[in-house]
Design an enzyme around this catalytic site. Structure first.
Site, mmCIF file in Angstrom:
data_model
loop_
_atom_site.group_PDB
_atom_site.id
_atom_site.type_symbol
_atom_site.label_atom_id
_atom_site.label_comp_id
_atom_site.label_asym_id
_atom_site.label_seq_id
_atom_site.Cartn_x
_atom_site.Cartn_y
_atom_site.Cartn_z
ATOM 1 C CG ASN A 82 35.816 40.419 48.756
ATOM 2 O OD1 ASN A 82 34.759 39.970 49.180
ATOM 3 N ND2 ASN A 82 35.894 41.125 47.626
ATOM 4 C CG PHE A 83 34.536 35.066 52.993
ATOM 5 C CD1 PHE A 83 35.882 35.226 53.244
ATOM 6 C CD2 PHE A 83 33.786 34.335 53.912
ATOM 7 C CE1 PHE A 83 36.482 34.687 54.386
ATOM 8 C CE2 PHE A 83 34.370 33.780 55.043
ATOM 9 C CZ PHE A 83 35.715 33.961 55.286
ATOM 10 C CE LYS A 84 36.654 38.629 45.041
ATOM 11 N NZ LYS A 84 37.300 38.710 43.753
ATOM 12 C CG HIS A 143 35.130 44.349 44.758
ATOM 13 N ND1 HIS A 143 34.954 43.583 43.628
ATOM 14 C CD2 HIS A 143 36.240 43.877 45.362
ATOM 15 C CE1 HIS A 143 35.923 42.677 43.566
ATOM 16 N NE2 HIS A 143 36.716 42.841 44.612
ATOM 17 C CD GLU A 162 34.479 40.181 41.963
ATOM 18 O OE1 GLU A 162 33.919 39.994 43.052
ATOM 19 O OE2 GLU A 162 35.570 39.652 41.654
ATOM 20 C CD GLU A 176 40.696 44.616 45.134
ATOM 21 O OE1 GLU A 176 41.185 43.629 45.665
ATOM 22 O OE2 GLU A 176 39.476 44.786 44.974
ATOM 23 N N GLY A 183 41.034 37.641 40.436
ATOM 24 C CA GLY A 183 40.522 36.289 40.207
ATOM 25 C C GLY A 183 41.093 35.594 38.984
ATOM 26 C CB SER A 193 46.066 37.229 41.250
ATOM 27 O OG SER A 193 44.940 36.972 40.433
HETATM 28 P P1 PGA Z 1 41.455 37.790 44.029
HETATM 29 O O1 PGA Z 1 40.354 38.884 44.389
HETATM 30 O O2 PGA Z 1 42.428 37.716 45.159
HETATM 31 O O3 PGA Z 1 40.689 36.515 43.850
HETATM 32 O O4 PGA Z 1 42.108 38.225 42.765
HETATM 33 C C1 PGA Z 1 40.723 40.096 44.984
HETATM 34 C C2 PGA Z 1 39.521 40.973 45.198
HETATM 35 O O5 PGA Z 1 38.621 40.987 44.363
HETATM 36 O O6 PGA Z 1 39.427 41.670 46.222
#
Ligand code: PGA
Length: 235
Positions: A6-8, A90, A92, A159, A165, A195
């Site tokens: 996932n590039f976000k 997600h 976020e 998640e 993150g 992570s």
């Molecule tokens: P992360 O993000 O690997 O930076 O913790 C995972 C995600 O949000 O899919």
């Protein structure tokens, strides 16, 4: 196994193209059998041509064909590139952009009706984890409300919000226990995210009910992401 990136809000159109080219080369040279997915930012979506089987998907889209939804993309903008995969729910989106469960399930229904493969994300915040596994499961179950768990193109990504993150992944025991409980109601592939890095990929992929990983930060470097795919190939 499923290894997803996932590039976000990272990378550009040119950078994404280069990343995918390197990934395609790696997939060919290694002969990897993993199901590899990449979710670039919407500005970098395109009709990519691969000689391997990389799946590109949208990180987010509004559940409409088109219309007046400033800042959003809809089905028309995704299908221009023949993409048939999307993330939904997600953390976020849920936390920063305040997406309700109602909107998440609306998105799920819409993309299901349009035959999309859906990576549907769930996961609890820190305070819920501290209350123990019962509260975690209750929280996750509420995030599955209105979701057709029998949909054949569904993938669930567990998640935990506190692990995303932060560099602090959930422990192997926590992931194992949570995925085992989710497995009681879900036949779809179960991913872990939060992570994931090269150092913990092997252990996480070896968890009994774990069918893959959804990776943010560590996947943004192509070499690191390829290392993770190589680890999956070794198992
Ligand atoms: P992360 O993000 O690997 O930076 O913790 C995972 C995600 O949000 O899919």
């Amino acid at each position: 196994m499923i290894i997803a990136s996932n590039f976000k809000t990272n990378n550009t159109r040119a950078g994404t193209k280069e990343y995918l080219k390197k990934l395609d080369n790696f997939m060919n040279e290694s002969g990897s059998k993993q199901k590899v997915m990449v979710f670039p930012p919407s500005s970098a979506l395109d009709s990519f041509e691969f000689s391997s089987e990389i799946i590109v998907g949208a990180q987010n889209a509004y559940p409409v064909l088109n219309g007046s939804f400033t800042g959003e993309i809809g089905l028309e903008q995704i299908e221009e590139f023949n993409l048939k995969t999307t993330l939904v729910g997600h953390s976020e989106r849920r936390h920063i952009f305040k997406e309700s469960q109602e909107l998440c399930s609306k998105k799920f229904d819409f993309f299901k009706q349009n035959g999309f493969e859906i990576v549907y994300c769930i996961g609890e915040p820190q305070e819920v984890r501290q209350e123990g596994i019962k509260s975690v499961m209750k929280y996750c179950e509420a995030q599955l409300e209105g979701i057709d768990l029998t949909y054949e193109k569904l993938i669930i990504a567990y998640e935990p919000v506190w692990a995303i993150g932060t560099g602090l992944s959930a422990s192997i025991e926590q992931i194992d226990e949570t995925l085992t409980k989710l497995r009681e109601k879900i036949k779809a592939p179960l991913l872990y995210g939060g992570s994931v890095k090269v150092a913990n990929t092997r252990e996480i992929l070896q968890i009994r009910e774990c069918d893959g990983v959804l990776v943010g930060t560590a996947s943004w470097d192509i070499d690191t992401f390829c290392q993770m795919i190589a680890i999956a190939d070794e198992l």
